[in-house]
Design a protein around this motif. Structure first.
Motif, PDB file in Angstrom:
ATOM      1  N   GLU A 143      -4.758  13.166  12.177  1.00 46.33           N
ATOM      2  CA  GLU A 143      -5.329  13.763  11.299  1.00 46.33           C
ATOM      3  C   GLU A 143      -3.618  13.886  10.402  1.00 46.33           C
ATOM      4  OE1 GLU A 143      -5.179  14.198  14.178  1.00 46.33           O
ATOM      5  OE2 GLU A 143      -7.955  14.329  14.677  1.00 46.33           O
ATOM      6  N   LYS A 144      -2.825  14.113  11.129  1.00 43.13           N
ATOM      7  CA  LYS A 144      -1.623  14.165   9.622  1.00 43.13           C
ATOM      8  C   LYS A 144      -1.078  13.153   9.574  1.00 43.13           C
ATOM      9  CE  LYS A 144       3.216  16.138  10.229  1.00 43.13           C
ATOM     10  NZ  LYS A 144       3.845  15.172  10.775  1.00 43.13           N
ATOM     11  N   ALA A 145      -1.575  11.527   9.678  1.00 40.28           N
ATOM     12  CA  ALA A 145      -1.320  10.609   8.543  1.00 40.28           C
ATOM     13  C   ALA A 145      -2.096  10.444   7.775  1.00 40.28           C
ATOM     14  CB  ALA A 145      -1.546   9.281   9.839  1.00 40.28           C
ATOM     15  N   GLY A 146      -3.785  11.259   7.870  1.00 41.34           N
ATOM     16  CA  GLY A 146      -4.302  11.524   6.999  1.00 41.34           C
ATOM     17  C   GLY A 146      -5.849  10.548   7.237  1.00 41.34           C
ATOM     18  N   LEU A 147      -5.731  10.513   8.659  1.00 40.39           N
ATOM     19  CA  LEU A 147      -6.937   9.255   9.063  1.00 40.39           C
ATOM     20  C   LEU A 147      -8.189  10.247   9.120  1.00 40.39           C
ATOM     21  CD1 LEU A 147      -5.098   7.279  11.953  1.00 40.39           C
ATOM     22  CD2 LEU A 147      -6.637   6.356   9.870  1.00 40.39           C
ATOM     23  N   PRO A 148      -9.351   9.412   9.312  1.00 39.66           N
ATOM     24  CA  PRO A 148     -10.676  10.614   9.374  1.00 39.66           C
ATOM     25  C   PRO A 148     -10.651  11.699  10.831  1.00 39.66           C
ATOM     26  CG  PRO A 148     -10.913   8.938   8.757  1.00 39.66           C
ATOM     27  CD  PRO A 148     -10.483   8.601   8.701  1.00 39.66           C
ATOM     28  N   ALA A 178       0.751  -1.248  -0.140  1.00 40.10           N
ATOM     29  CA  ALA A 178       0.060  -0.237   0.107  1.00 40.10           C
ATOM     30  C   ALA A 178       1.177   1.124  -0.257  1.00 40.10           C
ATOM     31  CB  ALA A 178      -0.514  -0.081   0.751  1.00 40.10           C
ATOM     32  N   LYS A 179       0.440   2.287  -0.770  1.00 41.14           N
ATOM     33  CA  LYS A 179       1.067   3.335  -0.943  1.00 41.14           C
ATOM     34  C   LYS A 179       0.995   4.435  -0.085  1.00 41.14           C
ATOM     35  CE  LYS A 179       3.977   2.360  -5.403  1.00 41.14           C
ATOM     36  NZ  LYS A 179       5.125   1.581  -4.763  1.00 41.14           N
ATOM     37  N   VAL A 180       1.006   5.374  -0.105  1.00 43.79           N
ATOM     38  CA  VAL A 180       0.576   6.768   0.757  1.00 43.79           C
ATOM     39  C   VAL A 180       0.826   8.282  -0.105  1.00 43.79           C
ATOM     40  CG1 VAL A 180      -0.120   8.372   2.838  1.00 43.79           C
ATOM     41  CG2 VAL A 180       0.312   5.956   2.847  1.00 43.79           C
ATOM     42  N   ILE A 181      -0.194   8.529  -0.861  1.00 44.01           N
ATOM     43  CA  ILE A 181       0.262   9.819  -1.688  1.00 44.01           C
ATOM     44  C   ILE A 181      -0.765  10.702  -1.030  1.00 44.01           C
ATOM     45  CG2 ILE A 181       0.811   8.888  -3.442  1.00 44.01           C
ATOM     46  CD1 ILE A 181      -2.058   9.992  -4.269  1.00 44.01           C
ATOM     47  N   GLU A 182      -0.330  12.286  -1.668  1.00 48.62           N
ATOM     48  CA  GLU A 182      -1.058  12.973  -1.154  1.00 48.62           C
ATOM     49  C   GLU A 182      -2.724  13.107  -2.143  1.00 48.62           C
ATOM     50  OE1 GLU A 182       0.308  17.466  -0.892  1.00 48.62           O
ATOM     51  OE2 GLU A 182      -1.369  18.081  -2.106  1.00 48.62           O
ATOM     52  N   ASP A 183      -2.956  13.495  -1.702  1.00 49.20           N
ATOM     53  CA  ASP A 183      -5.451  13.574  -1.912  1.00 49.20           C
ATOM     54  C   ASP A 183      -4.788  14.755  -2.593  1.00 49.20           C
ATOM     55  OD1 ASP A 183      -7.571  13.703  -3.303  1.00 49.20           O
ATOM     56  OD2 ASP A 183      -8.541  14.032  -0.885  1.00 49.20           O
ATOM     57  N   PRO A 184      -5.364  14.990  -4.326  1.00 51.21           N
ATOM     58  CA  PRO A 184      -5.041  16.130  -4.750  1.00 51.21           C
ATOM     59  C   PRO A 184      -6.428  16.355  -4.820  1.00 51.21           C
ATOM     60  CG  PRO A 184      -5.433  13.948  -6.811  1.00 51.21           C
ATOM     61  CD  PRO A 184      -5.036  13.234  -5.248  1.00 51.21           C
ATOM     62  N   TYR A 185      -7.320  16.265  -4.297  1.00 49.24           N
ATOM     63  CA  TYR A 185      -8.609  16.882  -3.669  1.00 49.24           C
ATOM     64  C   TYR A 185      -8.609  17.893  -2.554  1.00 49.24           C
ATOM     65  CZ  TYR A 185     -10.275  14.001  -8.058  1.00 49.24           C
ATOM     66  OH  TYR A 185     -10.757  14.375  -9.515  1.00 49.24           O
ATOM     67  N   THR A 186      -8.369  16.981  -1.684  1.00 53.23           N
ATOM     68  CA  THR A 186      -7.514  16.934   0.423  1.00 53.23           C
ATOM     69  C   THR A 186      -6.769  18.237   0.834  1.00 53.23           C
ATOM     70  OG1 THR A 186      -8.002  15.554   1.056  1.00 53.23           O
ATOM     71  CG2 THR A 186      -9.925  15.586   0.464  1.00 53.23           C
ATOM     72  N   GLY A 187      -5.676  17.181  -0.446  1.00 58.51           N
ATOM     73  CA  GLY A 187      -4.441  17.716   0.192  1.00 58.51           C
ATOM     74  C   GLY A 187      -4.008  17.250   1.260  1.00 58.51           C
TER      75      GLY A 187
END
Lengths: 323, 268
Positions: free
Chosen positions: B177-182, A162-171
């Motif tokens: 939040e920093k990790a991207g969790l809701p 699995a990879k983590v990227i910056e979501d282009p919609y929410t950032g």
């Protein structure tokens, strides 16, 4: 063609969506034909060493246990299991020397399989149940990946691809899981017709997604019905025929697990499986229940018996919600 | 008149968990003890709770007695509102419909991070290997409030879990939040066989809130491998009630396979 990719210590299966589309175009016939065959023929014809397999649901509930036993009987090697639930099936496949890798999922009933992981006899990767279900959905949806807001922040990220990227919609950071297109899906159903139309009653893991995403699909069914029955009640079709390669008539095909509204779980036999801790115990189980019988029918005759099957059917008293 | 109640540590955990449920809310139910908690709660306290199982049972009302080994079968998906599959089950939690999630754990740390994957050694070569995430990672990531149920053994409460299977507050405030969790999600309570913990609003550290009647905070924290914060006033938790024990012993688990455990006593 599905290939093995590596990222650091992690291996994962991946196929370009266009390659899978070409497979569907060329090898998945939309012409209805009689696909009824014996479990032995289905497994020898459609599964080869090194294949990636998935199944729906588990060894306790509606799992394709007759087909799994046939895989073991044929001594397939180096299988990679995409195991949403790895209950007894992965212990048996590993104990019989058929499996070398497991994408987990849930590594349940762990005495034997847990030790096999500790001993390095089978490699595991951690995608989680949600991650695996999403990978299969991506495979079925014809996209190279799907995004999700879990796995993030957890150590599963390091032991999956699995990879983590910056979501282009929410950032915000978002997790991507790659599509999964297994070589073979094994799905045990309540009813199927000879062409492969199939019905499951009750919940499932990812039966339709797995059937759509897999190169080859082997359905085993408690009951074979007429194709016209599906046309009369299309809301109840779980899998349409053109996804399916082989149909095996396998009453008690989920045994020792339960088939909802048909027969109950055989807890005595399940406890026998739960009790397997050593290689000797595993060998004894495999010899008695798989290698020592000719096929599924022979297994039911010699190891289960008509009286037991009658009793398990009698115990399946809840039919509300199932038809 | 005071009276001494006898019960098992498992019965106490289950009863405590059931008392945390709110009526008219939803709960994503993990495999094992959380199933029993949800059944007890729905029977006794929260008739309108909506249970969700990861294999797609929405609003099930399990038949009694509870039958082990029937995950996804007719008994524990009985009288559901809807039968779906795994992708749809996680859609319910990911889109915010799940108020609570309830999970068991092997190990938990001060930030409520959960390990259920392995103990000792490394991931590649563990000393003991367990089931791993299942859907636990999704539950702990998506549900608004996650409740962890864990036997109160010191070795299970560690300064840092060996493997984060399911996320708590990770490294502290803001880390989820920093990790991207809701947003606004995370561990809410840790239910043990002796006590109840919450999480400090500011530091996100595990905080002792209450202990079983007759115990002192020090009895509870002394063998934990990290020292939790202790609330200014630690409340007492009454032992399992007659109703809770009667339901558990007579209706839910008459064979006492699930509710067995170490014997405890407290004053009713």
């Amino acid at each position: 063609m599905s290939v093995i990719r590596r990222e650091g210590p992690v291996e994962y299966r991946f196929e370009h969506p266009d390659d899978f589309r070409a497979h569907v175009r060329d090898r998945k016939s939309r012409m209805p034909s009689d696909k009824i065959c014996r479990a032995g023929e289905a497994v020898s014809g459609f599964l080869k060493d090194g294949d990636y397999i998935v199944y729906d649901f588990s060894s306790l509930t509606r799992g394709p246990q007759a087909l799994i036993r046939e895989v073991i009987r044929q001594g397939k090697k180096d299988l990679w299991i995409g195991a949403e639930f790895t209950l007894h099936e992965s212990a048996l496949l590993t104990g019989a020397g058929c499996a070398s890798r497991i994408d987990v999922g849930f590594l349940g009933y762990g005495n034997y399989i847990g030790q096999a992981v500790c001993d390095g006899r089978v490699k595991v990767y951690e995608w989680t149940n949600g991650g695996l279900a999403l990978r299969i959905l991506a495979g079925a949806r014809g996209v190279p990946f799907l995004p999700t807001r879990d796995l993030l922040g957890s150590d599963n990220l390091a032991v999956s691809a699995a990879k983590v990227i910056e979501d282009p919609y929410t950032g915000l950071p978002v997790c991507l899981v790659p599509a999964l297109n297994p070589d073979v899906a094994f799905i045990h159903v309540h009813q199927a017709d000879p062409h492969g139309n199939a019905r499951i009653f009750g919940t499932n893991l990812f039966a339709l997604e797995a059937a759509m995403a897999s190169h080859r699909v082997i359905v085993s069914a408690e009951e074979i019905i007429e194709p016209d029955e599906f046309r009369k009640d299309p809301m109840r079709t779980t899998i349409p025929y053109f996804l399916v390669d082989a149909v095996v008539h396998a009453p008690f095909g989920a045994y020792p697990g339960a088939m909802p509204a048909r027969y109950e779980i055989d807890l005595e036999h399940v406890d026998l499986l739960n009790g397997i801790r050593t290689d000797e115990q595993m060998k004894k189980y495999l010899d008695e229940n798989i290698y020592g019988v000719a096929d599924h029918d022979d297994f039911l005759d010699k190891r289960v018996g008509a009286a037991r099957m009658r009793e398990l059917r009698r115990r399946a008293t809840i039919i509300e919600g199932y038809r | 008149m005071t009276r001494t109640v006898e019960f098992t540590d498992t019965e106490f955990m289950i009863a405590q968990g059931a008392r945390l449920m709110e009526d008219g809310k939803s709960i994503f139910v993990g495999w094992g003890i959380p199933q029993i908690v949800a059944i007890l709660a729905q029977k006794l306290y929260v008739p309108n709770v909506v249970q969700l199982f990861e294999f797609g049972a929405v609003g099930p009302q399990s038949v009694l007695p509870f039958v082990r080994g029937t995950m996804g079968g007719p008994q524990n998906t009985y009288r559901s509102l809807q039968w779906l599959n795994m992708n749809w089950a996680f859609a319910y939690s990911a889109s915010g419909y799940m108020d609570y999630g309830m999970l068991g754990a092997l190990q938990v740390d001060p930030y409520g991070n959960i390990n259920s994957t392995y103990l000792g050694g490394t991931f590649e070569k563990p000393e003991r290997r367990f089931a791993g995430s299942g859907g636990g990672n999704q539950v702990a990531s998506h549900c608004w409030r996650t409740i962890v149920i864990i036997k109160h053994e010191g070795r299970r409460f560690v300064p840092k879990v060996e493997f984060i299977t399911s996320p708590g507050y990770l490294t502290g405030p803001g880390a989820r939040e920093k990790a991207g969790l809701p947003r606004d999600t995370g561990p809410y309570r840790v239910v043990t066989s002796k006590a109840l913990f919450g999480f400090d609003e500011e530091t996100r550290e595990m905080t002792l809130l209450s202990v079983l009647r007759g115990m002192k905070p020090e009895d509870v924290v002394k063998d934990m491998a990290f020292r939790p914060r202790i609330a200014e006033s630690v409340a007492e938790i009454p032992p399992p009630t007659d109703d809770e024990l009667r339901l558990l012993r007579n209706e839910i688990d008459p064979s006492r396979i699930i509710i067995r455990g170490e014997r405890m006593t407290a004053t009713a």
